[in-house]
Motif scaffolding. Structure first.
Motif, mmCIF file in Angstrom:
data_model
loop_
_atom_site.group_PDB
_atom_site.id
_atom_site.type_symbol
_atom_site.label_atom_id
_atom_site.label_comp_id
_atom_site.label_asym_id
_atom_site.label_seq_id
_atom_site.Cartn_x
_atom_site.Cartn_y
_atom_site.Cartn_z
ATOM 1 N N ILE A 4 -13.114 47.107 -23.862
ATOM 2 C CA ILE A 4 -12.964 48.543 -23.968
ATOM 3 C C ILE A 4 -11.940 48.841 -24.796
ATOM 4 O O ILE A 4 -11.524 49.568 -25.873
ATOM 5 C CB ILE A 4 -12.771 49.160 -22.706
ATOM 6 N N LEU A 7 -12.410 48.343 -28.354
ATOM 7 C CA LEU A 7 -13.171 49.292 -29.087
ATOM 8 C C LEU A 7 -12.340 50.472 -29.296
ATOM 9 O O LEU A 7 -12.673 51.354 -30.190
ATOM 10 C CB LEU A 7 -14.429 49.651 -28.050
ATOM 11 N N ILE A 8 -11.342 51.079 -28.376
ATOM 12 C CA ILE A 8 -10.780 52.180 -28.354
ATOM 13 C C ILE A 8 -9.954 51.929 -29.393
ATOM 14 O O ILE A 8 -9.752 52.978 -30.470
ATOM 15 C CB ILE A 8 -10.021 52.485 -27.157
ATOM 16 N N ILE A 12 -9.536 54.380 -33.094
ATOM 17 C CA ILE A 12 -8.469 54.898 -33.729
ATOM 18 C C ILE A 12 -8.005 54.515 -35.165
ATOM 19 O O ILE A 12 -8.088 55.558 -35.934
ATOM 20 C CB ILE A 12 -7.323 54.502 -32.680
ATOM 21 N N ARG B 281 -16.656 53.324 -17.588
ATOM 22 C CA ARG B 281 -16.351 52.406 -18.589
ATOM 23 C C ARG B 281 -17.510 51.859 -19.045
ATOM 24 O O ARG B 281 -17.658 51.900 -20.186
ATOM 25 C CB ARG B 281 -15.672 51.161 -17.732
ATOM 26 N N LEU B 284 -18.673 54.354 -21.639
ATOM 27 C CA LEU B 284 -17.773 54.255 -22.553
ATOM 28 C C LEU B 284 -18.105 53.267 -23.550
ATOM 29 O O LEU B 284 -18.111 53.360 -24.705
ATOM 30 C CB LEU B 284 -16.241 54.356 -22.204
ATOM 31 N N ARG B 285 -18.606 52.013 -22.993
ATOM 32 C CA ARG B 285 -18.984 50.885 -24.045
ATOM 33 C C ARG B 285 -20.192 51.545 -24.692
ATOM 34 O O ARG B 285 -20.211 51.121 -25.744
ATOM 35 C CB ARG B 285 -19.185 49.945 -23.010
ATOM 36 N N CYS B 288 -19.703 53.573 -27.555
ATOM 37 C CA CYS B 288 -18.784 53.103 -28.870
ATOM 38 C C CYS B 288 -20.055 52.486 -29.822
ATOM 39 O O CYS B 288 -19.625 51.298 -30.063
ATOM 40 C CB CYS B 288 -17.746 52.058 -28.309
ATOM 41 N N ALA B 301 -11.994 58.246 -23.887
ATOM 42 C CA ALA B 301 -10.989 57.389 -23.963
ATOM 43 C C ALA B 301 -9.593 57.864 -23.358
ATOM 44 O O ALA B 301 -8.909 56.947 -22.796
ATOM 45 C CB ALA B 301 -10.700 57.059 -25.500
ATOM 46 N N TYR B 304 -10.180 57.240 -20.091
ATOM 47 C CA TYR B 304 -10.036 55.587 -19.575
ATOM 48 C C TYR B 304 -8.617 55.383 -19.364
ATOM 49 O O TYR B 304 -8.213 54.810 -18.500
ATOM 50 C CB TYR B 304 -10.606 54.994 -20.622
ATOM 51 N N TRP B 305 -7.851 55.711 -20.335
ATOM 52 C CA TRP B 305 -6.330 55.220 -20.251
ATOM 53 C C TRP B 305 -5.621 55.956 -18.972
ATOM 54 O O TRP B 305 -4.773 55.327 -18.345
ATOM 55 C CB TRP B 305 -5.632 55.760 -21.559
ATOM 56 N N GLN B 320 -1.457 55.034 -26.747
ATOM 57 C CA GLN B 320 -2.838 55.422 -26.976
ATOM 58 C C GLN B 320 -3.346 56.791 -26.669
ATOM 59 O O GLN B 320 -3.837 57.419 -27.580
ATOM 60 C CB GLN B 320 -3.687 54.518 -26.283
ATOM 61 N N LEU B 324 -4.833 59.616 -29.339
ATOM 62 C CA LEU B 324 -5.997 60.016 -29.075
ATOM 63 C C LEU B 324 -5.953 61.608 -28.939
ATOM 64 O O LEU B 324 -6.712 62.154 -29.703
ATOM 65 C CB LEU B 324 -6.538 59.568 -27.867
#
Lengths: 146, 431
Positions: A4, A7-8, A12, B281, B284-285, B288, B301, B304-305, B320, B324
Motif C-alpha cells: 500500500i 502504491l501511495i 504521488i 486498506r 484502497l488496493r 490503485c 490515502a 490510510y496514513w 505523505q 497528498l
C-alpha cells in the motif's frame, strides 16, 4: 502494508502536476491572471538520484500546494523533454528552444491582484535553487461580447 | 424478537429493495405509485401478522404481497389504457396489455437498485434534494428521520421530496446503468451524492449519534452496491469506499458520551474499528489500478496514513499527508483541505513556517481557521494563541466546537510554558 505504501508513493510520483478547475471558480474579486514561466538549464533527470528527484518533487508540490491552499492556482504543468521547434521553410529542430543556455521547464497560471502580488508568489519558486528564473507575464483576457 | 421489531427490521432492509424493483417495473416517473405499494404492503403485514402470527418466511411473504398489489395496480392501469383511453380517443387499437416483469431475485434487486441510484443522483435536481430522495428511496428512511438528520421540519422535507419527484418525472429518464463515455460523468454525480450523504452523517450537528451513524452506513452500503456490478466497479468507486471505511473506523473514538469532539491525537486507539481499517486498506488496493487519480484516491490515502500511529513512522506519515493535501488542493480547492494542509505543514516544516502560510489563507469568517492559528501559536506566542482561540470561539456555532475551544483557552491560562510533547498533541479538527 508495504504494497500500500508503495502504491501511495506511486500515486504521488505519478501526479506531478494538476490543473485546477475548482480553484478557478473561486473569488471573483481577483480577476487578473498571470503566467509564470520557469526557466533553467537543461539538466536531465537521470543525473539525479531517485531520492533527489523525490525531494525536488516534494519541494515543487509544497510550493504549488501553498498557492492552491489560497485558492489562487488556476493550472500548472511540468513540461516534458519531447520537443520540436518548427522553423520557416519546413525546418524542424527536435529539441527545446534554448536561449542563454536555458529552456522552459514548466508553467503556472495563477490569480493575483497585481504584478506585485504575482511576484510575491513567484519568490518562493524552487527553480531558483537550481539557478533558474521565473518570468511573469500578465494574461490578456478576451473582452466579453454582450 | 417481537413482531414490531421484526417489522421495523424488515422495513429497514426490504423497503429499499422492493421499491427499487417496483420503480424499475413502473418507471421513474411513478415513484409515488411504488412508494404507495410498499407502504401498503408493510401496513398489511402489520395488521395480518397481529392475527395470524409471523409467517415462516416473512421476507417472501412481503415480496408476494407486494407483487400482488403491483399486479392489481397494473390491472387497473391496463383497464384504464385498454378501455378508458381507447374510448376517449375513439381508437381502434385496444390491446395495450403486456407481460410485466417483477424480478425480486437477488440479482434483480441489485440491478434495480443500481438503476435507481443513477436515476436519483441526477443533476437535474438540487443536491440536497438528491440526498433526501436517496435517503427516502434508496435507504428507506422515513420523512421524520430525514428531517431530523437535516435539522429541518418534516414539511420542508416533504416539499423537497415532492419537487424532486416532479423534476424526475419531467426529466423523462430511462432507467439504466450508463455505459461507456456517459458512465464516468454520471458515476461522478453518484459518488458525489454518496460522499455528501456520508459527510452529512459524519459532520452532522444532529444530536442522535445512532442516526448520524446510520447515514454513514447507508452511504457505505450504496457505495458497496456499486462495487458489486462490473460496469460500475471503477477505481474511484473503490477509493470512495476505502475513504469511508477509514473514517467510519474512528466513529466511536471521535466523540465522547456528551457528544463532544475528541481530537484525532487524543483518541483512544482501542476504540478504532480494526476490521473497518482492514476493509479500507483492501478497497484502497483495489482503487490503485488504472491511470486516473480522483480526489477520493487522495482522501483515502490521507485516511490510510491517519490509521498509522507507529512512533517511528510519524515523520513519514506527515510528509505523505502534506504531499497528498498538496495534490488534493490542486484537483479541488476546499477550505477544510487548505486548513488541514497547513496543519500537516506545521508537522513537517515546523510551526513558524506554518504560521506564515496560515496567515496567507485569510479565511477570516471560519472558526477552524482561528482554531488552527491558535494551535500554531501555542508554544510560540501564548497571547496570540489565546487571541486566536477567542476569535474562533466567537465564530463557532456547534456546541461541541465551543466547549473544545473553551477548554483550550483554559488550558492556556493554567500552564504557559508547555512542554514540546504536549504541544504536538493538539491539532485542528482533522477527521
Amino acid at each position: 502494508m508495504k504494497t500500500i505504501a508503495k502504491l501511495i508513493t506511486v500515486v504521488i510520483v505519478g501526479l506531478f502536476t494538476f490543473s485546477s478547475l475548482a480553484a478557478a471558480e473561486l473569488d471573483n474579486d481577483q480577476p487578473k491572471k498571470y503566467m509564470l514561466l520557469f526557466r533553467s538549464e537543461n539538466i536531465d533527470h537521470y543525473k539525479l538520484t531517485p531520492e533527489q528527484i523525490q525531494e525536488s518533487i516534494k519541494q515543487w508540490q509544497t510550493w504549488i500546494g501553498g498557492i492552491a491552499a489560497q485558492g489562487k492556482l488556476v493550472s500548472t504543468h511540468q513540461i516534458g523533454s519531447e520537443a520540436a521547434v518548427l522553423l520557416p521553410n519546413d525546418k524542424v529542430e527536435k529539441k527545446p528552444y534554448e536561449a542563454l543556455n536555458q529552456i522552459v521547464g514548466g508553467y503556472m497560471i495563477l490569480k493575483a491582484s497585481s504584478m506585485k502580488e504575482a511576484m510575491e508568489f513567484a519568490k518562493e519558486c524552487p527553480v531558483f535553487q537550481i539557478g533558474g528564473n521565473v518570468e511573469i507575464r500578465d494574461i490578456m483576457e478576451v473582452p466579453e461580447n454582450n | 424478537m417481537s413482531q414490531n421489531e421484526l417489522i421495523s427490521d424488515l422495513f429497514r432492509t426490504e423497503f429499499r429493495k422492493i421499491i427499487a424493483v417496483l420503480i424499475k417495473t413502473f418507471g421513474i416517473d411513478q415513484i409515488k405509485t411504488a412508494e404507495d405499494i410498499v407502504s401498503d404492503t408493510f401496513l398489511v403485514a402489520t395488521k395480518t401478522w397481529q392475527t395470524t402470527g409471523i409467517p415462516n418466511n416473512p421476507k417472501a411473504w412481503l415480496y408476494k404481497v407486494a407483487k400482488n398489489k403491483t399486479l392489481d395496480v397494473q390491472k387497473r392501469n391496463d383497464i384504464y389504457r385498454n378501455k378508458v383511453v381507447p374510448d376517449v380517443l375513439n381508437s381502434s387499437k385496444t390491446d395495450f396489455s403486456y407481460e410485466i416483469d417483477i424480478d425480486l431475485s437477488k440479482k434483480g434487486i441489485l440491478d434495480s437498485q443500481l438503476k435507481t441510484i443513477f436515476a436519483i443522483c441526477n443533476k437535474t435536481i438540487p443536491e440536497n434534494a438528491q440526498i433526501a430522495l436517496a435517503l427516502r428511496i434508496l435507504c428507506g428512511f422515513g420523512v421524520e428521520e430525514i428531517a431530523n438528520a437535516f435539522l429541518v421540519s418534516k414539511d420542508t422535507i416533504n416539499k423537497r421530496l415532492f419537487r424532486a419527484k416532479e423534476k424526475l418525472r419531467a426529466a423523462d429518464l430511462d432507467l439504466k446503468i450508463p455505459k461507456d463515455s456517459e458512465l464516468e460523468e454520471r458515476l461522478n454525480t453518484v459518488l458525489k451524492i454518496i460522499y455528501l450523504l456520508f459527510n452529512e452523517g459524519y459532520y452532522s450537528q444532529c444530536k442522535k449519534s445512532s442516526l448520524r451513524k446510520d447515514l454513514c452506513y447507508e452511504a457505505v452500503r450504496l457505495n458497496y452496491l456499486l462495487t458489486n456490478c462490473e460496469t460500475t466497479n471503477k477505481p474511484s468507486v473503490n477509493a470512495l469506499l476505502s475513504l469511508m471505511c477509514f473514517h467510519t473506523s474512528r466513529f466511536e473514538a471521535r466523540m465522547d458520551q456528551d457528544g463532544e469532539f475528541i481530537l484525532y491525537e487524543d483518541q483512544d486507539i482501542a476504540l478504532w474499528d480494526t476490521s473497518l481499517i482492514e476493509k479500507g486498506r483492501y478497497y484502497l488496493r483495489k482503487a490503485c489500478t488504472g491511470d486516473k487519480v480522483s480526489k477520493y484516491h487522495l482522501e483515502a490515502a490521507i485516511g490510510y496514513w491517519h490509521t498509522i500511529r507507529d512512533k517511528d513512522k510519524t515523520q513519514e506519515k506527515w510528509d505523505q499527508i502534506l504531499q497528498l493535501y498538496n495534490q488534493l488542493l490542486q484537483i479541488e480547492y476546499s477550505t477544510v483541505a487548505a486548513l488541514n494542509r497547513t496543519y500537516a505543514l506545521s508537522k513537517v516544516k515546523g510551526k513558524r513556517t506554518a504560521i506564515k502560510e496560515a496567515e496567507k489563507l485569510k479565511l477570516s469568517n471560519n472558526h477552524l481557521y482561528y482554531s488552527l492559528l491558535g494551535d500554531l501559536y501555542e508554544g510560540i506566542d501564548e497571547l496570540e494563541a489565546k487571541r486566536n482561540y477567542k476569535l474562533a470561539l466567537r465564530l463557532a456555532r456547534i456546541k461541541a466546537d465551543k466547549s473544545l475551544l473553551s477548554k483550550k483557552i483554559d488550558n492556556l491560562m493554567v500552564s504557559t510554558p508547555e512542554k514540546e510533547e504536549n504541544l504536538e498533541k493538539k491539532g485542528v479538527k482533522s477527521f
